[in-house]
Design a protein around this motif. Structure first.
Motif, PDB file in Angstrom:
ATOM      1  N   ASN A 208       0.824  -1.195   0.083  1.00  0.00           N
ATOM      2  CA  ASN A 208       0.075   0.192  -0.055  1.00  0.00           C
ATOM      3  C   ASN A 208       0.815   1.164  -0.137  1.00  0.00           C
ATOM      4  OD1 ASN A 208      -1.711   2.303   0.691  1.00  0.00           O
ATOM      5  ND2 ASN A 208      -3.004   1.010   1.929  1.00  0.00           N
ATOM      6  N   PRO A 209       0.796   2.193  -0.865  1.00  0.00           N
ATOM      7  CA  PRO A 209       1.759   3.058  -1.198  1.00  0.00           C
ATOM      8  C   PRO A 209       1.612   4.318  -0.057  1.00  0.00           C
ATOM      9  CG  PRO A 209       0.360   3.180  -3.034  1.00  0.00           C
ATOM     10  CD  PRO A 209       0.066   1.779  -2.378  1.00  0.00           C
ATOM     11  N   GLU A 210       0.295   4.157   0.496  1.00  0.00           N
ATOM     12  CA  GLU A 210       0.168   5.300   1.478  1.00  0.00           C
ATOM     13  C   GLU A 210       0.648   4.844   2.641  1.00  0.00           C
ATOM     14  OE1 GLU A 210      -1.558   8.044   0.620  1.00  0.00           O
ATOM     15  OE2 GLU A 210      -1.827   7.346  -1.327  1.00  0.00           O
ATOM     16  N   ILE A 211       0.945   3.699   3.127  1.00  0.00           N
ATOM     17  CA  ILE A 211       1.462   3.515   4.486  1.00  0.00           C
ATOM     18  C   ILE A 211       2.776   2.647   4.350  1.00  0.00           C
ATOM     19  CG2 ILE A 211      -0.783   3.309   5.443  1.00  0.00           C
ATOM     20  CD1 ILE A 211      -0.644   0.158   5.087  1.00  0.00           C
ATOM     21  N   ALA A 212       3.370   2.411   3.290  1.00  0.00           N
ATOM     22  CA  ALA A 212       4.616   1.361   3.181  1.00  0.00           C
ATOM     23  C   ALA A 212       5.823   2.508   3.433  1.00  0.00           C
ATOM     24  CB  ALA A 212       5.075   1.467   1.660  1.00  0.00           C
ATOM     25  N   THR A 213       6.865   1.724   4.598  1.00  0.00           N
ATOM     26  CA  THR A 213       7.741   2.567   4.941  1.00  0.00           C
ATOM     27  C   THR A 213       9.239   1.878   4.337  1.00  0.00           C
ATOM     28  OG1 THR A 213       8.047   0.945   6.711  1.00  0.00           O
ATOM     29  CG2 THR A 213       6.692   2.959   7.059  1.00  0.00           C
ATOM     30  N   ASP A 214       8.963   0.815   3.600  1.00  0.00           N
ATOM     31  CA  ASP A 214      10.526   0.361   2.851  1.00  0.00           C
ATOM     32  C   ASP A 214      10.442   0.835   1.470  1.00  0.00           C
ATOM     33  OD1 ASP A 214      12.512  -0.947   2.015  1.00  0.00           O
ATOM     34  OD2 ASP A 214      11.576  -2.906   2.385  1.00  0.00           O
ATOM     35  N   THR A 215      11.529   1.680   1.454  1.00  0.00           N
ATOM     36  CA  THR A 215      11.592   2.537   0.062  1.00  0.00           C
ATOM     37  C   THR A 215      12.155   1.554  -0.833  1.00  0.00           C
ATOM     38  OG1 THR A 215      13.833   3.007   0.850  1.00  0.00           O
ATOM     39  CG2 THR A 215      12.140   4.635   1.038  1.00  0.00           C
ATOM     40  N   TRP A 216      12.576   0.500  -0.374  1.00  0.00           N
ATOM     41  CA  TRP A 216      13.152  -0.532  -1.660  1.00  0.00           C
ATOM     42  C   TRP A 216      11.986  -1.213  -2.259  1.00  0.00           C
ATOM     43  CZ3 TRP A 216      11.945  -5.641  -2.169  1.00  0.00           C
ATOM     44  CH2 TRP A 216      12.793  -6.403  -3.020  1.00  0.00           C
ATOM     45  N   ILE A 217      10.977  -1.419  -1.765  1.00  0.00           N
ATOM     46  CA  ILE A 217       9.512  -1.823  -2.406  1.00  0.00           C
ATOM     47  C   ILE A 217       9.260  -1.080  -3.562  1.00  0.00           C
ATOM     48  CG2 ILE A 217       7.802  -1.092  -0.976  1.00  0.00           C
ATOM     49  CD1 ILE A 217       8.309  -4.782  -2.343  1.00  0.00           C
ATOM     50  N   THR A 218       9.507   0.137  -3.359  1.00  0.00           N
ATOM     51  CA  THR A 218       8.665   1.114  -4.181  1.00  0.00           C
ATOM     52  C   THR A 218       9.900   1.142  -5.567  1.00  0.00           C
ATOM     53  OG1 THR A 218      10.115   3.180  -3.301  1.00  0.00           O
ATOM     54  CG2 THR A 218       7.747   2.552  -2.534  1.00  0.00           C
ATOM     55  N   THR A 219      10.970   0.447  -5.470  1.00  0.00           N
ATOM     56  CA  THR A 219      11.615   0.576  -6.668  1.00  0.00           C
ATOM     57  C   THR A 219      11.443  -0.931  -7.473  1.00  0.00           C
ATOM     58  OG1 THR A 219      13.337  -0.946  -5.694  1.00  0.00           O
ATOM     59  CG2 THR A 219      13.663   1.640  -5.379  1.00  0.00           C
ATOM     60  N   ARG A 220      10.510  -1.526  -7.269  1.00  0.00           N
ATOM     61  CA  ARG A 220      10.105  -2.946  -8.025  1.00  0.00           C
ATOM     62  C   ARG A 220       9.062  -2.337  -9.117  1.00  0.00           C
ATOM     63  NH1 ARG A 220      13.796  -5.866  -7.051  1.00  0.00           N
ATOM     64  NH2 ARG A 220      12.665  -7.398  -8.192  1.00  0.00           N
ATOM     65  N   GLU A 221       9.247  -3.107 -10.241  1.00  0.00           N
ATOM     66  CA  GLU A 221       8.462  -2.724 -11.490  1.00  0.00           C
ATOM     67  C   GLU A 221       7.101  -3.055 -11.220  1.00  0.00           C
ATOM     68  OE1 GLU A 221       7.679  -4.839 -15.939  1.00  0.00           O
ATOM     69  OE2 GLU A 221       9.299  -5.330 -14.689  1.00  0.00           O
ATOM     70  N   VAL A 222       6.075  -1.977 -11.456  1.00  0.00           N
ATOM     71  CA  VAL A 222       4.665  -1.982 -11.142  1.00  0.00           C
ATOM     72  C   VAL A 222       4.023  -2.762 -12.200  1.00  0.00           C
ATOM     73  CG1 VAL A 222       2.753  -0.783 -10.654  1.00  0.00           C
ATOM     74  CG2 VAL A 222       4.908   0.030  -9.739  1.00  0.00           C
ATOM     75  N   VAL A 223       3.186  -3.713 -11.784  1.00  0.00           N
ATOM     76  CA  VAL A 223       2.233  -4.616 -12.755  1.00  0.00           C
ATOM     77  C   VAL A 223       1.121  -3.905 -12.965  1.00  0.00           C
ATOM     78  CG1 VAL A 223       1.504  -6.770 -13.534  1.00  0.00           C
ATOM     79  CG2 VAL A 223       3.868  -6.539 -12.622  1.00  0.00           C
ATOM     80  N   LYS A 224       0.396  -3.740 -11.765  1.00  0.00           N
ATOM     81  CA  LYS A 224      -0.942  -3.679 -11.665  1.00  0.00           C
ATOM     82  C   LYS A 224      -1.328  -2.965 -10.303  1.00  0.00           C
ATOM     83  CE  LYS A 224      -5.361  -5.590 -12.841  1.00  0.00           C
ATOM     84  NZ  LYS A 224      -6.275  -7.041 -13.015  1.00  0.00           N
ATOM     85  N   THR A 225      -2.283  -2.074 -10.370  1.00  0.00           N
ATOM     86  CA  THR A 225      -2.950  -1.445  -9.027  1.00  0.00           C
ATOM     87  C   THR A 225      -4.327  -1.741  -8.881  1.00  0.00           C
ATOM     88  OG1 THR A 225      -1.235   0.272  -9.334  1.00  0.00           O
ATOM     89  CG2 THR A 225      -3.403   0.573  -7.979  1.00  0.00           C
ATOM     90  N   VAL A 226      -4.653  -2.295  -7.739  1.00  0.00           N
ATOM     91  CA  VAL A 226      -6.185  -3.109  -7.553  1.00  0.00           C
ATOM     92  C   VAL A 226      -6.223  -2.396  -6.319  1.00  0.00           C
ATOM     93  CG1 VAL A 226      -7.589  -4.883  -7.390  1.00  0.00           C
ATOM     94  CG2 VAL A 226      -5.611  -5.124  -8.971  1.00  0.00           C
ATOM     95  N   GLY A 227      -7.238  -1.651  -6.256  1.00  0.00           N
ATOM     96  CA  GLY A 227      -7.883  -0.783  -5.060  1.00  0.00           C
ATOM     97  C   GLY A 227      -6.660  -0.094  -4.236  1.00  0.00           C
ATOM     98  N   ASN A 228      -6.328  -0.292  -3.145  1.00  0.00           N
ATOM     99  CA  ASN A 228      -5.290   0.130  -2.500  1.00  0.00           C
ATOM    100  C   ASN A 228      -3.832  -0.511  -2.599  1.00  0.00           C
ATOM    101  OD1 ASN A 228      -7.010   2.278  -1.300  1.00  0.00           O
ATOM    102  ND2 ASN A 228      -7.704   0.826   0.238  1.00  0.00           N
ATOM    103  N   HIS A 229      -3.889  -1.437  -3.268  1.00  0.00           N
ATOM    104  CA  HIS A 229      -2.640  -2.280  -3.313  1.00  0.00           C
ATOM    105  C   HIS A 229      -1.926  -2.116  -4.672  1.00  0.00           C
ATOM    106  CE1 HIS A 229      -3.622  -5.151   0.271  1.00  0.00           C
ATOM    107  NE2 HIS A 229      -2.876  -4.010   0.718  1.00  0.00           N
ATOM    108  N   VAL A 230      -0.467  -2.044  -4.659  1.00  0.00           N
ATOM    109  CA  VAL A 230       0.275  -1.879  -5.899  1.00  0.00           C
ATOM    110  C   VAL A 230       0.804  -3.142  -5.880  1.00  0.00           C
ATOM    111  CG1 VAL A 230       2.125  -1.076  -7.086  1.00  0.00           C
ATOM    112  CG2 VAL A 230       0.830   0.322  -5.753  1.00  0.00           C
ATOM    113  N   PHE A 231       0.720  -4.003  -7.149  1.00  0.00           N
ATOM    114  CA  PHE A 231       1.556  -5.318  -7.490  1.00  0.00           C
ATOM    115  C   PHE A 231       2.716  -5.151  -8.239  1.00  0.00           C
ATOM    116  CE2 PHE A 231      -2.779  -5.876  -6.044  1.00  0.00           C
ATOM    117  CZ  PHE A 231      -2.852  -6.824  -5.290  1.00  0.00           C
ATOM    118  N   ALA A 232       3.724  -5.711  -7.995  1.00  0.00           N
ATOM    119  CA  ALA A 232       5.238  -5.524  -8.764  1.00  0.00           C
ATOM    120  C   ALA A 232       5.649  -6.810  -8.593  1.00  0.00           C
ATOM    121  CB  ALA A 232       5.702  -4.482  -8.036  1.00  0.00           C
TER     122      ALA A 232
END
Length: 233
Positions: A208-232
């Motif tokens: 959930n990009p609104e509450i994620a604290t790990d900056t590493w996860i945000t560097t992963r390739e985004v595949v799809k967003t469903v609701g509040n979750h980003v899938f990568a």
């Protein structure tokens, strides 16, 4: 006495000839001619010869007027085949739409025990509570993608209980929310994910990009967003 004898013979002969006298002209011949009194066999021949000749000629004419249909084996065989096909077409039962078997549900591509399936559904419920049904299926798909990936454990249970560093990979295992019962929607989401119809391009992460604290996860390739979750991946 002699005359009576020949008269009896005459009546018997005429009756016999009339009975066997052939086809439809018999009745006509009997009603058209009368019996003549005779005293000898010779007179019988003279008296009734013309009658019998005419009866014979009428029978011959009747036979010639009959419709003659030549035997044609090919035609007979074709008619027999046509009749058979028509009979089959009439007697063959017709299927109605209500009699058609309903399509079977998609069988699971991955088989797991009921105990493991319950654990799986409870994780999905905890991770995707408040998300849509599609969001729950997507979370369950990530777990199965990890099982397929060589970078993660090989079973659903091991993936759920995986420890990364000093904590569990999934926060509901860490905080105990996984112990809450799963909803019917989460259970159904797991069943659909097990059919492996959509693997979300092999995504192995969600956050959930609104509450994620790990900056590493945000560097992963985004595949799809469903609701509040980003899938990568």
């Amino acid at each position: 006495m002699k005359n009576k004898y020949f008269k009896k013979i005459t009546v018997a002969c005429v009756a016999t000839f009339a009975f066997i006298g052939l086809h439809n002209t018999t009745v006509e011949a009997i009603t058209e001619y009368q019996i003549v009194n005779v005293d000898s066999l010779a007179e019988i021949g003279q008296a009734y010869g013309p009658i019998m000749y005419e009866m014979k000629e009428k029978d011959k004419q009747y036979d010639e007027e009959k419709e003659y249909i030549p035997y044609k084996p090919d035609l007979f065989e074709k008619q027999s085949q046509d009749t058979e096909v028509e009979a089959i077409a009439i007697t063959e039962p017709q299927s109605s739409e209500t009699e058609m078997a309903a399509p079977e549900s998609e069988p699971p591509a991955v088989t797991i025990s009921n105990e493991e399936k319950d654990l799986f559904a409870r994780l999905v419920e905890a991770e995707a509570k408040g998300e849509s049904y599609e969001g729950k299926v997507a979370v369950a798909t990530v777990v199965l993608n990890r099982v397929d990936s060589p970078e993660f454990p090989n079973t659903v249970t091991e993936v759920i209980h995986e420890v990364v560093g000093d904590a569990y990979a999934f926060s509901p295992v860490q905080n105990g929310e996984i112990n809450e019962p799963a909803s019917d929607e989460a259970i159904q989401a797991v069943e659909e994910a097990l059919t492996r119809q959509d693997t979300l391009n092999d995504s192995v992460y969600f956050y959930n990009p609104e509450i994620a604290t790990d900056t590493w996860i945000t560097t992963r390739e985004v595949v799809k967003t469903v609701g509040n979750h980003v899938f990568a991946k």
